[in-house]
Design a protein around this motif. Structure first.
Motif, mmCIF file in Angstrom:
data_model
loop_
_atom_site.group_PDB
_atom_site.id
_atom_site.type_symbol
_atom_site.label_atom_id
_atom_site.label_comp_id
_atom_site.label_asym_id
_atom_site.label_seq_id
_atom_site.Cartn_x
_atom_site.Cartn_y
_atom_site.Cartn_z
ATOM 1 N N ASP A 230 14.452 -15.433 40.159
ATOM 2 C CA ASP A 230 13.547 -13.986 39.558
ATOM 3 C C ASP A 230 12.951 -14.590 37.950
ATOM 4 O O ASP A 230 12.731 -15.790 37.735
ATOM 5 C CB ASP A 230 14.383 -13.374 38.796
ATOM 6 C CG ASP A 230 15.497 -13.238 38.169
ATOM 7 O OD1 ASP A 230 15.457 -14.158 37.228
ATOM 8 O OD2 ASP A 230 16.562 -12.190 38.562
ATOM 9 N N TRP A 283 10.367 -8.277 47.493
ATOM 10 C CA TRP A 283 9.542 -9.291 46.201
ATOM 11 C C TRP A 283 8.361 -9.142 46.442
ATOM 12 O O TRP A 283 7.762 -9.771 48.279
ATOM 13 C CB TRP A 283 10.729 -10.634 46.419
ATOM 14 C CG TRP A 283 12.379 -10.042 45.199
ATOM 15 C CD1 TRP A 283 13.242 -9.439 46.005
ATOM 16 C CD2 TRP A 283 12.556 -10.236 44.955
ATOM 17 N NE1 TRP A 283 14.237 -9.768 45.886
ATOM 18 C CE2 TRP A 283 14.132 -9.924 44.782
ATOM 19 C CE3 TRP A 283 12.405 -10.915 43.589
ATOM 20 C CZ2 TRP A 283 14.897 -10.092 43.984
ATOM 21 C CZ3 TRP A 283 13.012 -11.212 42.185
ATOM 22 C CH2 TRP A 283 14.778 -10.604 42.408
ATOM 23 N N ARG A 305 9.721 -8.885 41.572
ATOM 24 C CA ARG A 305 10.252 -7.595 42.490
ATOM 25 C C ARG A 305 9.194 -6.714 42.323
ATOM 26 O O ARG A 305 8.483 -6.688 41.739
ATOM 27 C CB ARG A 305 11.522 -6.977 41.301
ATOM 28 C CG ARG A 305 13.179 -7.677 41.706
ATOM 29 C CD ARG A 305 13.369 -7.463 43.541
ATOM 30 N NE ARG A 305 14.272 -5.679 43.329
ATOM 31 C CZ ARG A 305 13.773 -4.690 43.341
ATOM 32 N NH1 ARG A 305 13.274 -4.614 44.901
ATOM 33 N NH2 ARG A 305 14.701 -3.689 43.530
ATOM 34 N N ASP A 354 8.154 -1.926 51.392
ATOM 35 C CA ASP A 354 8.262 -2.633 49.866
ATOM 36 C C ASP A 354 6.781 -2.438 49.613
ATOM 37 O O ASP A 354 5.983 -2.121 49.847
ATOM 38 C CB ASP A 354 9.374 -4.464 49.957
ATOM 39 C CG ASP A 354 8.197 -4.936 50.741
ATOM 40 O OD1 ASP A 354 6.708 -4.840 51.515
ATOM 41 O OD2 ASP A 354 8.356 -5.926 50.365
#
Length: 496
Positions: A230, A283, A305, A354
């Protein structure tokens, strides 16, 4: 993107022999099913279709896309009332179509063979089988061996046409394989793979029938290693890493999943250059800007993210509502030309989407004549990117009835339609469309409470309103019918 993923189809230029349906998303104009009889659209046909000629699939936004012989079926115009077929025994149960082709074999209440395929993948595969059924077949035979010439048993052989996998086979004990493929003026993509060996990807063109010999020799695999993290450098587990020949190649040479520490080992590669891509639900996907020469130094992906909206749509009794549609719109798009995100729930009413940026969103849900009202307001914050909601369908949609007349006695044009567009922040951000009959009367259904702007259109052309209402207010009572007090008088425009 939905959490449950499927193979990606990247449409290419269709050849003259085979035309695939474009995977276009065409949202229905109305929020509720219209009150109608057998059909409410002039192009909604009840004529029988040969299931050998037509294939259909349900799109994520709820309408059914159908493909017949010949050119791609025209998509329903955004300002048109979607073509529909309704159950003669239950007029409230109807199927909306994204295309003007509306075969009865795609509706659930019809007996006999169905032309509705269960998935986009099966839809594309069936189109290929149908459109090549009369082509001569070619036999492709050969052997798979390793670099030392030893025969390889159990090598996986997969064949694609325009990004759709159409054949899966494996080599026998002697490394041999036999494939039958329709011949024609097009190319197939072939991938041959086996654990411990480098995957081979090649193009295969078969212009006519007959027998073609093709052998594959696979060298030892080369492994590329790396890590997915990340933004803070922490590991991202469960990410998928793909190796592609080029950035726009729909077929990967290899893929691998990251472990709990974010590390991955990408095997099955040859000693050449590959484009590497990493992705995971929730993501943003990342493609390395520079192709990697394998073997090479360890590579690192840094994923960012995104917001995720999860939840469930419930019916009036609190049970999961299968087949419901969910609409999400950022608050900045309210009252403007904002682009809503539309998706379908699963058989238990659950959903997960997402790629949402931090901000305020409004969520609507609908199924049949029932809607969520008022819409659910949620916040996605930079430090809390996950939102979970329950959307209960408890409001019955309203409708507006009225009449349209042309000034100076000019007859109503056959293609005239009444369009209502919500101007209230809580109205569903989609146009609601009603057809105008030969007497000038219309009914627009699928409406939530709020203020609507009224227009009369012929295709994309807007007819000037000379007199009569230009706006409509729908009260908050569920299932209400609003009758316009006077007709809408329009001035026809000359054809351009």
């Amino acid at each position: 993107m939905a959490e449950s993923t499927s193979s990606i189809w990247r449409p290419r230029r269709a050849n003259a022999a085979i035309t695939f349906a474009l995977a276009a998303l065409v949202a229905s104009g109305a929020a509720c099913r219209r009150s109608r009889g057998q059909s409410t659209a002039p192009n909604a046909s009840s004529a029988p279709f040969d299931t050998h000629d037509v294939r259909c699939v349900e799109r994520p936004e709820g309408c059914v896309f159908c493909e017949g012989r010949g050119p791609t079926s025209p998509l329903v115009d955004p300002d048109a009332l979607p073509a529909s077929l309704c159950d003669p025994k239950d007029p409230g149960t109807c199927v909306d179509f994204c295309t003007s082709l509306t075969p009865e074999c795609a509706v659930p209440w019809r007996g006999g063979a169905s032309c509705l395929l269960p998935s986009e993948f099966e839809f594309r595969r069936e189109l290929f089988r149908r459109d090549t059924a009369d082509r001569a077949e070619a036999l492709i035979q050969g052997r798979v061996s390793d670099e030392a010439g030893h025969r390889v048993e159990g090598a996986q052989i997969r064949v694609w046409f325009q990004g759709t996998a159409i054949v899966d086979d494996a080599s026998g004990k002697d490394g041999g394989f036999h494939l039958k493929l329709p011949a024609g003026p097009w190319s197939y993509s072939v991938r041959v793979s086996h654990p411990g060996l480098a995957t081979e990807l090649t193009e295969l063109r078969i212009d006519r029938g007959g027998t073609l010999s093709r052998n594959f020799r696979l060298p030892p695999e080369t492994i590329e290693r790396g890590r997915v993290t990340d933004g803070a450098g922490g590991p991202v587990a469960g990410a998928t890493v793909h190796a592609l020949r080029t950035a726009d190649d729909p077929i990967d040479a290899a893929e691998a999943q990251t472990a709990e520490d974010g590390n991955f080992s990408l095997g099955g590669l040859d000693a050449k250059r590959y484009t590497l891509r990493a992705s995971k639900f929730g993501w943003l996907p990342v493609t390395l800007k520079t192709p990697v020469t394998v073997p090479g130094p360890r590579v690192t992906f840094k994923l960012t993210r995104t917001g995720v909206i999860r939840g469930r749509v419930l019916d009036a009794d609190g049970d999961g509502q299968p087949g419901a549609t969910v609409v999400a719109l950022a608050s900045g798009g309210l009252g403007e030309a904002g682009s809503p995100v539309i998706w379908k729930v699963d058989t238990n009413g659950k959903f997960a989407q997402d790629r949402f940026q931090p901000g305020t969103y409004y969520l609507w849900a609908r199924h049949g004549e029932m809607l969520l009202y008022p819409p659910e307001k949620i916040e996605i914050a930079a430090d809390d990117l996950d939102a979970e909601v329950e959307l209960k369908l408890s409001h019955r949609c309203a409708r507006v009835r009225g009449a349209v007349v042309a000034r100076a006695g000019t007859p109503v044009e056959p293609e005239e339609r009444t369009v209502l567009f919500g101007r209230s922040p809580l109205a569903l951000p989609r146009k609601a469309v009603g057809e105008i009959d030969h007497a000038g009367k219309f009914v627009v259904s699928g409406l939530l409470p709020g203020r609507y702007e009224l227009s009369v259109r012929v295709g994309a052309r807007v007819l000037p309103i000379v007199s009569g209402p230009r706006e409509v207010e729908v009260p908050i009572e569920p299932g209400v019918s609003v009758d316009l007090p006077e007709p809408v008088v329009v001035r026809p425009q000359p054809e351009e």
